[in-house]
Write an enzyme that holds these catalytic residues in place. Structure first.
Site, PDB file in Angstrom:
ATOM      1  N   ASP A   1     -10.252  60.418 -49.016  1.00  0.00           N
ATOM      2  CA  ASP A   1      -9.865  61.816 -48.815  1.00  0.00           C
ATOM      3  C   ASP A   1      -8.964  62.323 -49.941  1.00  0.00           C
ATOM      4  OD1 ASP A   1      -7.607  60.355 -48.285  1.00  0.00           O
ATOM      5  OD2 ASP A   1      -7.081  61.417 -46.438  1.00  0.00           O
TER       6      ASP A   1
ATOM      7  N   HIS B   1      -7.872  56.790 -81.165  1.00  0.00           N
ATOM      8  CA  HIS B   1      -7.603  57.223 -79.793  1.00  0.00           C
ATOM      9  C   HIS B   1      -7.163  56.054 -78.919  1.00  0.00           C
ATOM     10  CE1 HIS B   1     -10.241  61.073 -80.310  1.00  0.00           C
ATOM     11  NE2 HIS B   1      -9.041  61.199 -80.824  1.00  0.00           N
TER      12      HIS B   1
ATOM     13  N   ASP C   1       1.045  60.068 -80.800  1.00  0.00           N
ATOM     14  CA  ASP C   1       0.258  61.301 -80.761  1.00  0.00           C
ATOM     15  C   ASP C   1       0.396  61.820 -79.344  1.00  0.00           C
ATOM     16  OD1 ASP C   1      -1.468  63.404 -81.131  1.00  0.00           O
ATOM     17  OD2 ASP C   1      -3.019  62.233 -82.124  1.00  0.00           O
TER      18      ASP C   1
ATOM     19  N   ASP D   1       0.634  69.673 -79.831  1.00  0.00           N
ATOM     20  CA  ASP D   1      -0.088  68.499 -80.311  1.00  0.00           C
ATOM     21  C   ASP D   1       0.638  67.990 -81.552  1.00  0.00           C
ATOM     22  OD1 ASP D   1      -1.862  66.521 -80.932  1.00  0.00           O
ATOM     23  OD2 ASP D   1      -3.573  67.826 -81.315  1.00  0.00           O
TER      24      ASP D   1
ATOM     25  N   HIS E   1     -11.170  61.003 -90.095  1.00  0.00           N
ATOM     26  CA  HIS E   1     -11.236  62.099 -89.124  1.00  0.00           C
ATOM     27  C   HIS E   1     -10.926  63.403 -89.846  1.00  0.00           C
ATOM     28  CE1 HIS E   1      -6.794  62.504 -88.949  1.00  0.00           C
ATOM     29  NE2 HIS E   1      -6.760  61.183 -88.966  1.00  0.00           N
TER      30      HIS E   1
ATOM     31  N   HIS F   1      -7.717  71.265 -86.183  1.00  0.00           N
ATOM     32  CA  HIS F   1      -8.492  71.871 -85.095  1.00  0.00           C
ATOM     33  C   HIS F   1      -7.682  73.010 -84.497  1.00  0.00           C
ATOM     34  CE1 HIS F   1      -5.953  69.898 -82.031  1.00  0.00           C
ATOM     35  NE2 HIS F   1      -6.087  68.782 -82.713  1.00  0.00           N
TER      36      HIS F   1
ATOM     37  N   HIS G   1      -7.708  70.558 -78.029  1.00  0.00           N
ATOM     38  CA  HIS G   1      -8.756  70.847 -79.005  1.00  0.00           C
ATOM     39  C   HIS G   1      -9.364  72.165 -78.544  1.00  0.00           C
ATOM     40  CE1 HIS G   1      -9.444  66.568 -80.783  1.00  0.00           C
ATOM     41  NE2 HIS G   1      -8.177  66.874 -80.670  1.00  0.00           N
TER      42      HIS G   1
ATOM     43  N   GLU H   1      -3.122  67.335 -89.530  1.00  0.00           N
ATOM     44  CA  GLU H   1      -2.820  65.959 -89.132  1.00  0.00           C
ATOM     45  C   GLU H   1      -3.501  64.918 -90.032  1.00  0.00           C
ATOM     46  OE1 GLU H   1      -4.698  64.906 -85.306  1.00  0.00           O
ATOM     47  OE2 GLU H   1      -5.339  66.994 -85.174  1.00  0.00           O
TER      48      GLU H   1
ATOM     49  N   TYR I   1      -4.969  54.661 -92.186  1.00  0.00           N
ATOM     50  CA  TYR I   1      -5.123  53.612 -91.186  1.00  0.00           C
ATOM     51  C   TYR I   1      -5.566  52.343 -91.914  1.00  0.00           C
ATOM     52  CZ  TYR I   1      -5.196  58.042 -88.810  1.00  0.00           C
ATOM     53  OH  TYR I   1      -4.877  59.323 -88.413  1.00  0.00           O
TER      54      TYR I   1
ATOM     55  N   ARG J   1       0.079  58.662 -88.974  1.00  0.00           N
ATOM     56  CA  ARG J   1      -0.439  60.015 -88.830  1.00  0.00           C
ATOM     57  C   ARG J   1       0.755  60.941 -88.601  1.00  0.00           C
ATOM     58  NH1 ARG J   1      -4.181  59.043 -85.614  1.00  0.00           N
ATOM     59  NH2 ARG J   1      -3.411  59.665 -83.560  1.00  0.00           N
TER      60      ARG J   1
ATOM     61  N   GLU K   1       1.635  65.118 -87.905  1.00  0.00           N
ATOM     62  CA  GLU K   1       0.918  66.325 -87.471  1.00  0.00           C
ATOM     63  C   GLU K   1       1.874  67.464 -87.164  1.00  0.00           C
ATOM     64  OE1 GLU K   1      -2.438  67.514 -84.085  1.00  0.00           O
ATOM     65  OE2 GLU K   1      -1.227  65.696 -83.885  1.00  0.00           O
TER      66      GLU K   1
END
Length: 414
Positions: free
Chosen positions: A36, A239, A256, A267, A339, A343, A350, A369, A373, A382, A384
């Protein structure tokens, strides 16, 4: 936001709709999790952008005929029994005040109202938000409704209004900018709290908890997206969300993360040494990424092709990495940077909008950003910022977040 914001958004959209047409948007509802229990409800962002209503199972309908528009909002009837369990639903007066829509009706009237309306309009067009990004994704309420209408009202032409709403959302209004700024401010406070408690030997999720504490303390109900706290080699996974590794002494921590304030997102990516001191190699690569961030940001102004941002980022990263011997040719940068650099940002992290042949224009909010790596070195970096495009150039909305290695090391001494 006050109701004038949503009224203005609707008026702009109506200019794009056909005569003799209906617009129907659904707030949505939370899907079932198990037994439920349901997942936490969040409103469809396009519905919210036009109505300001953030309750489930609400329907917005607008009828445009002869350059005149009639608006209706269909809400749930009050249920005194359920109110004892889950609280009150939105009232007629509250719905009017939030949305600026005067005609409020109950949801159980919707189908009969629609049938009468479609019967009375000849050559009508029905506009629905039919966003669908993948073939196998879960069917939305609007898509289910479209299928039902095709069977029951085959004479009605159905059009997708999603692109038109997205086009409006690309350009942020002053009220929206203030919400994004507030989300960034709270995010910055969370980063500082996390860094103040950072030390080797903690788990990544323990660092995350300090960020979460700040957000909760400042009244934030939701994150803009799943937080990334990635130490060492984990920082080379774009990610990475497990956040369950032990943070080793001497490692970098890549963050991030973002707060969501009144549904508007921040972001921010941030990288720092857990022990408060960059190694020479970490500093060298960090400064390369910071250079790319600053130079790419300088390019943001009206009239610049959006694609130029990532082209310049790659060029800066490649040239600098050649200088330090990481790569020999510019084409090799794709091994360490894989990448895009930017954006849209807004009601979605995004945010919606088309990037095809995009030319940067005032009112857009963009992220910047760049990253490197380097898996073999266990270095992921990174950095940003969130940037508003202005008539003259740009405003870095996250400018108060310190970025240089010297500032980071000084802060970490506390």
């Amino acid at each position: 936001m006050n109701k004038d914001f949503y009224v203005h958004n609707r008026k702009r959209l109506y200019e794009k709709l056909d005569e003799q047409s209906l617009l129907i948007l659904f707030a949505g509802n939370a899907p079932q999790k198990s037994a439920d229990e349901e997942y936490k409800f969040v409103p469809n962002r396009n519905f919210y952008y036009l109505t300001g209503i953030d309750e489930p199972n609400v329907i917005f309908l607008a009828q445009k005929t002869n350059e005149k528009v009639e608006e209706f909002l269909f809400i749930k009837k009050a249920d005194p029994i359920m109110e004892k369990w889950v609280g009150k639903t939105i009232s007629n007066d509250e719905a009017q005040e939030r949305s600026g829509i005067e005609s409020i009706r109950y949801i159980d009237e919707f189908e009969s109202f629609l049938s009468r309306t479609l019967f009375s309009i000849t050559d009508s067009t029905l506009f629905l938000d039919l966003e669908r990004r993948e073939l196998d994704t879960v069917t939305t309420k609007a898509q289910q409704f479209a299928a039902k209408c095709r069977v029951n009202f085959p004479y009605v032409q159905i059009k997708n209004v999603y692109p038109e709403i997205c086009e409006l959302r690309v350009f942020k209004q002053p009220e929206e900018i203030e919400k994004i700024k507030k989300a960034i401010e709270i995010t910055q406070n969370g980063i500082k709290n996390l860094m103040n408690h950072a030390k080797a030997g903690l788990k990544e999720y323990q660092l995350e908890a300090y960020f979460d504490f700040t957000l909760k303390s400042e009244g934030v109900k939701s994150h803009a997206f799943n937080t990334i706290v990635a130490s060492g080699k984990n920082g080379t996974v774009l990610h990475y969300e497990n956040n369950d590794a032990t943070v080793e002494d001497g490692s970098l921590v890549l963050l991030d993360l973002g707060a969501q304030y009144n549904y508007y997102s921040a972001d921010i990516s941030y990288t720092f040494p857990v022990n408060g001191k960059f190694t020479d190699k970490q500093k060298m690569y960090y400064d390369i990424v910071l250079k790319a961030l600053r130079e790419t940001t300088e390019l943001i102004k009206p009239g610049v092709p959006f694609a130029k941002l990532n082209e310049h980022t790659k060029k800066v990263l490649a040239e600098e990495c050649i200088k330090v011997g990481l790569i020999k040719e510019e084409s090799e940068i794709s091994k360490y940077y894989y990448h895009g650099v930017s954006h849209f940002l807004g009601l979605d992290t995004h945010d919606v909008g088309s990037y095809k042949d995009l030319i940067i224009q005032p009112g857009m909010v963009l992220t910047v950003e760049p990253g490197l790596y380097i898996e073999e070195e266990e270095i992921g970096i990174r950095i940003e910022d969130d940037v508003l495009v202005t008539e003259e150039g740009n405003e870095v909305l996250s400018k108060d977040i310190f970025r240089s290695t010297e500032e980071i090391e000084e802060f970490m001494k506390r």
